[in-house]
Design an enzyme around this catalytic site. Sequence first.
Site, PDB file in Angstrom:
ATOM      1  CB  CYS A 129      -0.945  -0.008   1.195  1.00 41.55           C
ATOM      2  SG  CYS A 129      -1.947  -1.489   1.251  1.00 41.55           S
ATOM      3  CG  HIS A 271      -3.043   3.226   2.283  1.00 39.40           C
ATOM      4  ND1 HIS A 271      -3.741   2.811   1.176  1.00 39.40           N
ATOM      5  CD2 HIS A 271      -3.004   2.155   3.134  1.00 39.40           C
ATOM      6  CE1 HIS A 271      -4.104   1.553   1.344  1.00 39.40           C
ATOM      7  NE2 HIS A 271      -3.681   1.138   2.521  1.00 39.40           N
ATOM      8  CG  ASN A 301      -6.685  -0.861   1.955  1.00 40.41           C
ATOM      9  OD1 ASN A 301      -6.087  -0.522   0.936  1.00 40.41           O
ATOM     10  ND2 ASN A 301      -6.059  -1.245   3.058  1.00 40.41           N
TER      11      ASN A 301
HETATM   12  N1  COA Z   1     -17.812  -8.502  11.227  1.00 39.51           N
HETATM   13  C1  COA Z   1     -18.255  -8.662  12.482  1.00 39.51           C
HETATM   14  N2  COA Z   1     -17.449  -8.968  13.522  1.00 39.51           N
HETATM   15  C2  COA Z   1     -16.142  -9.095  13.257  1.00 39.51           C
HETATM   16  C3  COA Z   1     -15.625  -8.938  11.965  1.00 39.51           C
HETATM   17  C4  COA Z   1     -16.510  -8.624  10.936  1.00 39.51           C
HETATM   18  N3  COA Z   1     -16.126  -8.439   9.668  1.00 39.51           N
HETATM   19  N4  COA Z   1     -14.296  -9.113  11.988  1.00 39.51           N
HETATM   20  C5  COA Z   1     -13.969  -9.374  13.261  1.00 39.51           C
HETATM   21  N5  COA Z   1     -15.084  -9.374  14.031  1.00 39.51           N
HETATM   22  C6  COA Z   1     -15.205  -9.598  15.460  1.00 39.51           C
HETATM   23  C7  COA Z   1     -14.038 -10.379  16.005  1.00 39.51           C
HETATM   24  O1  COA Z   1     -14.251 -11.759  15.872  1.00 39.51           O
HETATM   25  C8  COA Z   1     -14.002  -9.917  17.435  1.00 39.51           C
HETATM   26  O2  COA Z   1     -14.983 -10.635  18.143  1.00 39.51           O
HETATM   27  P1  COA Z   1     -14.720 -11.115  19.661  1.00 39.51           P
HETATM   28  O3  COA Z   1     -14.479  -9.854  20.442  1.00 39.51           O
HETATM   29  O4  COA Z   1     -15.963 -11.822  20.006  1.00 39.51           O
HETATM   30  O5  COA Z   1     -13.501 -11.982  19.579  1.00 39.51           O
HETATM   31  C9  COA Z   1     -14.446  -8.461  17.377  1.00 39.51           C
HETATM   32  O6  COA Z   1     -15.145  -8.326  16.118  1.00 39.51           O
HETATM   33  C10 COA Z   1     -13.310  -7.464  17.429  1.00 39.51           C
HETATM   34  O7  COA Z   1     -12.330  -7.863  16.486  1.00 39.51           O
HETATM   35  P2  COA Z   1     -10.993  -7.071  16.302  1.00 39.51           P
HETATM   36  O8  COA Z   1     -10.161  -7.747  15.264  1.00 39.51           O
HETATM   37  O9  COA Z   1     -10.379  -6.816  17.649  1.00 39.51           O
HETATM   38  O10 COA Z   1     -11.552  -5.680  15.722  1.00 39.51           O
HETATM   39  P3  COA Z   1     -10.813  -4.319  15.516  1.00 39.51           P
HETATM   40  O11 COA Z   1     -11.508  -3.239  16.198  1.00 39.51           O
HETATM   41  O12 COA Z   1      -9.321  -4.460  15.760  1.00 39.51           O
HETATM   42  O13 COA Z   1     -10.975  -4.073  13.968  1.00 39.51           O
HETATM   43  C11 COA Z   1      -9.845  -4.221  11.870  1.00 39.51           C
HETATM   44  C12 COA Z   1     -10.470  -4.975  13.026  1.00 39.51           C
HETATM   45  C13 COA Z   1      -9.322  -5.222  10.862  1.00 39.51           C
HETATM   46  C14 COA Z   1     -10.924  -3.344  11.212  1.00 39.51           C
HETATM   47  C15 COA Z   1      -8.713  -3.328  12.414  1.00 39.51           C
HETATM   48  O14 COA Z   1      -7.823  -4.108  13.183  1.00 39.51           O
HETATM   49  C16 COA Z   1      -7.927  -2.661  11.333  1.00 39.51           C
HETATM   50  O15 COA Z   1      -8.455  -1.831  10.594  1.00 39.51           O
HETATM   51  N6  COA Z   1      -6.611  -2.942  11.226  1.00 39.51           N
HETATM   52  C17 COA Z   1      -5.763  -2.358  10.244  1.00 39.51           C
HETATM   53  C18 COA Z   1      -6.054  -2.991   8.953  1.00 39.51           C
HETATM   54  C19 COA Z   1      -5.403  -2.276   7.820  1.00 39.51           C
HETATM   55  O16 COA Z   1      -5.451  -1.087   7.736  1.00 39.51           O
HETATM   56  N7  COA Z   1      -4.795  -3.047   6.943  1.00 39.51           N
HETATM   57  C20 COA Z   1      -4.260  -2.619   5.729  1.00 39.51           C
HETATM   58  C21 COA Z   1      -3.036  -1.864   5.937  1.00 39.51           C
HETATM   59  S1  COA Z   1      -2.485  -1.404   4.376  1.00 39.51           S
END
Ligand code: COA
Length: 390
Positions: A129, A271, A301
């Site tokens: 990215c 980004h 993204n």
């Molecule tokens: N829909 C519903 N629930 C979901 C889910 C979805 N798509 N994905 C995960 N969950 C659940 C998980 O299972 C977890 O449940 P639990 O608490 O019962 O275990 C809960 O939601 C929280 O998950 P978590 O992974 O801690 O969420 P988060 O707030 O960290 O958000 C992302 C997840 C991926 C959105 C976040 O970590 C993120 O944006 N990271 C950076 C990603 C990124 O930018 N990547 C590209 C870089 S170029």
Amino acid sequence: MAAADAASHMAESAAPARFAHIIGWGMAVPERAMSNDELSAFVDTNDEWIYARSGIRQRFIANESESTATLAYKAAQQALEVADILPTDLDLIVVATSTPENIFPSTASLVQDWLNAHDAGAFDLSAACSGFVYALNTAADSIRAGSIQAALVIGAETMSRILDWQDRSTCILFGDGAGAVVLQASESPGGVMSSVLRSDGAGGDLLAIPSVGSIDAEESRAGANGYKLYKMYMAGGEVFRFATRVVSESIEQACGLAGITVADIDLVVPHQANLRILQAAARKLGIDVKKFMSNVEEYGNTSAASIPIALCEAIEQRRIQDQDHIALVGFGGGLTWASMVIRWGIPKPSEQHSSMLNRQRRHVLYRIAKWRSRSRRLRRRVNKRVKGFA
Ligand code: COA
């Protein structure tokens, strides 16, 4: 100093300073938009969760006839139109992508052929990215060094093809698209002012798409690491923390190198990964989040394509004015990150160009590109036969 050396030194110091300016821009997305509700029909998720955690409402998904190269080609044609130069004026085409058409030939070479840009070198660049900022820096350096005059820099992706559509923690975040800019040499000061490129390979396992040649290629190892070949793997929480740290740090560094302060930045074009990352970075930098361009809601993204797409929309929305300082910032797999400061200002096009005539010339060049390509292939085949008989 020998006389010849002195003469060449004088010639060098007399050479006018060269700057690399963005003079054209374009973007393309697939026809089909997919909403969060549509996603939740086949993955265990919902619009409320996705929007609250990422700021995304929809993304565009390529159909069978759309690909990284076709999207790149469309964005490139638009960028050439705005720049009002011919594809034959290009010296270099760089496509930043993590979803190339092939390992080789490069997507850039396909675009070069379709555009009929027969005097351009072409290659793909892999920095996930951050790729667009890396590619823009490479092209700008070549222009400022005097080795080229004009370059086409593209970020293009079909992320939909490498997503694991059963993994709700990744497939909800990404989309397809392409953005392109034309960079040109100019004596008028401004354009690309500074860049900061960084990598931390120790974090390579946090965000990856294992491919041909991967040390994780064996099924057993792939299974053990949670990797699937050609599918994206991401440790979302750790990537989130990494991103919020490097966005603010690298923007500050790029501002320092450009001789300005963060307060001088008129618009950050980051980004587009997650709205919460941008909000956290704005807080760290102490600048209003309104200064961060954001369109993640509409596109998700799009990896290397997200910055040029956001740049295009910022220009269209008139959020960028002459002499504004713009900061671009990318972050992602590698781990990689990159920031750049640009002083916006489009040098006047040269008098000898007539837009109407150029438009017609471009269309003729695109039309004969296919024919040119076919005739070169045919000539190769004939030559092979003739040599076979000799
Ligand atoms: N829909 C519903 N629930 C979901 C889910 C979805 N798509 N994905 C995960 N969950 C659940 C998980 O299972 C977890 O449940 P639990 O608490 O019962 O275990 C809960 O939601 C929280 O998950 P978590 O992974 O801690 O969420 P988060 O707030 O960290 O958000 C992302 C997840 C991926 C959105 C976040 O970590 C993120 O944006 N990271 C950076 C990603 C990124 O930018 N990547 C590209 C870089 S170029």
